[in-house]
Design an enzyme around this catalytic site. Structure first.
Site, PDB file in Angstrom:
ATOM      1  N   ASN A 171      -4.214  -8.325  -3.005  1.00  0.00           N
ATOM      2  CA  ASN A 171      -5.204  -7.291  -3.316  1.00  0.00           C
ATOM      3  C   ASN A 171      -5.310  -7.215  -4.841  1.00  0.00           C
ATOM      4  O   ASN A 171      -4.408  -6.705  -5.495  1.00  0.00           O
ATOM      5  CB  ASN A 171      -4.734  -5.949  -2.719  1.00  0.00           C
ATOM      6  CG  ASN A 171      -5.653  -4.810  -3.089  1.00  0.00           C
ATOM      7  OD1 ASN A 171      -6.717  -5.001  -3.689  1.00  0.00           O
ATOM      8  ND2 ASN A 171      -5.243  -3.594  -2.734  1.00  0.00           N
ATOM      9  N   HIS A 220      -6.895   1.974   2.105  1.00  0.00           N
ATOM     10  CA  HIS A 220      -5.809   1.841   1.133  1.00  0.00           C
ATOM     11  C   HIS A 220      -5.473   3.230   0.573  1.00  0.00           C
ATOM     12  O   HIS A 220      -6.361   4.061   0.403  1.00  0.00           O
ATOM     13  CB  HIS A 220      -6.243   0.894   0.010  1.00  0.00           C
ATOM     14  CG  HIS A 220      -5.102   0.487  -0.871  1.00  0.00           C
ATOM     15  ND1 HIS A 220      -4.589   1.324  -1.841  1.00  0.00           N
ATOM     16  CD2 HIS A 220      -4.355  -0.644  -0.920  1.00  0.00           C
ATOM     17  CE1 HIS A 220      -3.581   0.709  -2.436  1.00  0.00           C
ATOM     18  NE2 HIS A 220      -3.410  -0.487  -1.903  1.00  0.00           N
ATOM     19  N   GLY A 237       2.948  -0.159  -6.871  1.00  0.00           N
ATOM     20  CA  GLY A 237       2.814  -0.225  -8.323  1.00  0.00           C
ATOM     21  C   GLY A 237       3.954   0.446  -9.080  1.00  0.00           C
ATOM     22  O   GLY A 237       3.845   0.717 -10.268  1.00  0.00           O
TER      23      GLY A 237
HETATM   24  P1  13P Z   1       1.766  -3.550  -5.789  1.00  0.00           P
HETATM   25  O1  13P Z   1       2.198  -4.858  -5.193  1.00  0.00           O
HETATM   26  O2  13P Z   1       1.213  -3.690  -7.176  1.00  0.00           O
HETATM   27  O3  13P Z   1       2.837  -2.504  -5.668  1.00  0.00           O
HETATM   28  O4  13P Z   1       0.518  -3.021  -4.908  1.00  0.00           O
HETATM   29  C1  13P Z   1       0.626  -3.004  -3.535  1.00  0.00           C
HETATM   30  C2  13P Z   1      -0.688  -2.692  -2.961  1.00  0.00           C
HETATM   31  O5  13P Z   1      -1.204  -1.593  -3.113  1.00  0.00           O
HETATM   32  C3  13P Z   1      -1.373  -3.752  -2.202  1.00  0.00           C
HETATM   33  O6  13P Z   1      -2.484  -3.265  -1.534  1.00  0.00           O
END
Ligand code: 13P
Length: 251
Positions: free
Chosen positions: A9, A95, A171
């Site tokens: 993503n 999401h 994140g």
């Molecule tokens: P990260 O891998 O940056 O934590 O994001 C995960 C995410 O939201 C994928 O949709």
């Protein structure tokens, strides 16, 4: 045996040229891959160019969002026939960033899932609890409710993919432990069986939240983790490819 899926993503990152380059690296690598599904979700503005790069390859194209109506006066929205037109086979739905920043409700998520299946685009339905919800011990209640509401009135489809993305792990660099992921994935599989019977248990369940080449091995080794939805680490070909390589080794 369920097949694996690794999805990237890209969120609101990459211009057209950067997208084309990243997609090309992944397509080149994918020539060595026989099993499983590799999916990438560039921003809307790069979908067409990335489709030209992925066309005829193993790499599938996803959008990060869609509207549930086919067309009409919905300024700023993109419909499923439009996404199909540009070559998308998948779309990420619900999401947590959309739920949080754009007030996307379970009801809207439900309408979107209905529309994706009508247009034969595979939905990747995201669910997950906040840190506070986990701390109060209501993770299963929250995730179970999100799934039941999202799938209300929706017939079984093999195309349906669930992504368990604990909000506190997105994140943050703080991924769920493999045991935490396995526990919730097993719970989700039971919920899917309760809705669709035995075949519900064969649907793919991905984990998402701070997945990196360093932690993918332990996560993907879990019985009910069929793949991952990767954010940050999908923005560089090296790390995304390393995640696929480790999956190939272990699944
Ligand atoms: P990260 O891998 O940056 O934590 O994001 C995960 C995410 O939201 C994928 O949709």
């Amino acid at each position: 045996m369920r097949r694996w899926m690794i999805a990237g993503n890209w969120k609101m990152n990459k211009n057209i040229e950067e997208s084309r380059k990243l997609a090309k690296d992944i397509v080149d690598f994918s020539k060595k891959v026989e099993s499983g599904d590799i999916v990438i979700a560039p921003p809307f503005t790069a979908l067409k160019e990335v489709y030209e790069v992925t066309r005829g390859s193993k790499v599938k194209l996803a959008a990060q969002n869609c509207h549930f109506e086919e067309k009409g006066a919905y300024t700023g929205e993109v419909s499923l026939p439009m996404l199909k037109d540009v070559g998308c086979t998948h779309v990420i739905i619900g999401h947590s960033e959309r739920r949080k920043y754009f007030s996307e409700s379970d009801n809207i998520v439900n309408k979107k899932i209905k529309a994706t299946l009508k247009w034969e685009v595979a939905p990747i339905l995201c669910v997950g609890e906040t840190e506070e919800e986990r701390d109060t011990g209501i993770t299963e209640y929250v995730v179970g409710t999100q799934i039941k509401k999202a799938l209300k009135g929706i017939e079984f489809s093999e195309k349906l993919v669930i992504a368990y993305e604990p909000v506190w792990a997105i994140g943050t660099g703080k991924n769920a432990t493999p045991q935490q992921a396995q526990e919730v994935h097993k719970f989700i599989r039971d919920v899917l069986r309760s809705i669709y019977g035995e075949k519900g248990g064969n649907l793919l369940i991905l984990y998402g939240g701070s997945v990196t080449p360093d932690n993918i091995g332990d996560l993907i080794s879990m019985e009910d983790v069929d793949g991952v939805l990767v954010g940050g680490a999908s923005l560089k070909s090296d790390s995304f490819i390393a995640i696929i390589e480790k999956t190939l080794e272990l699944k």
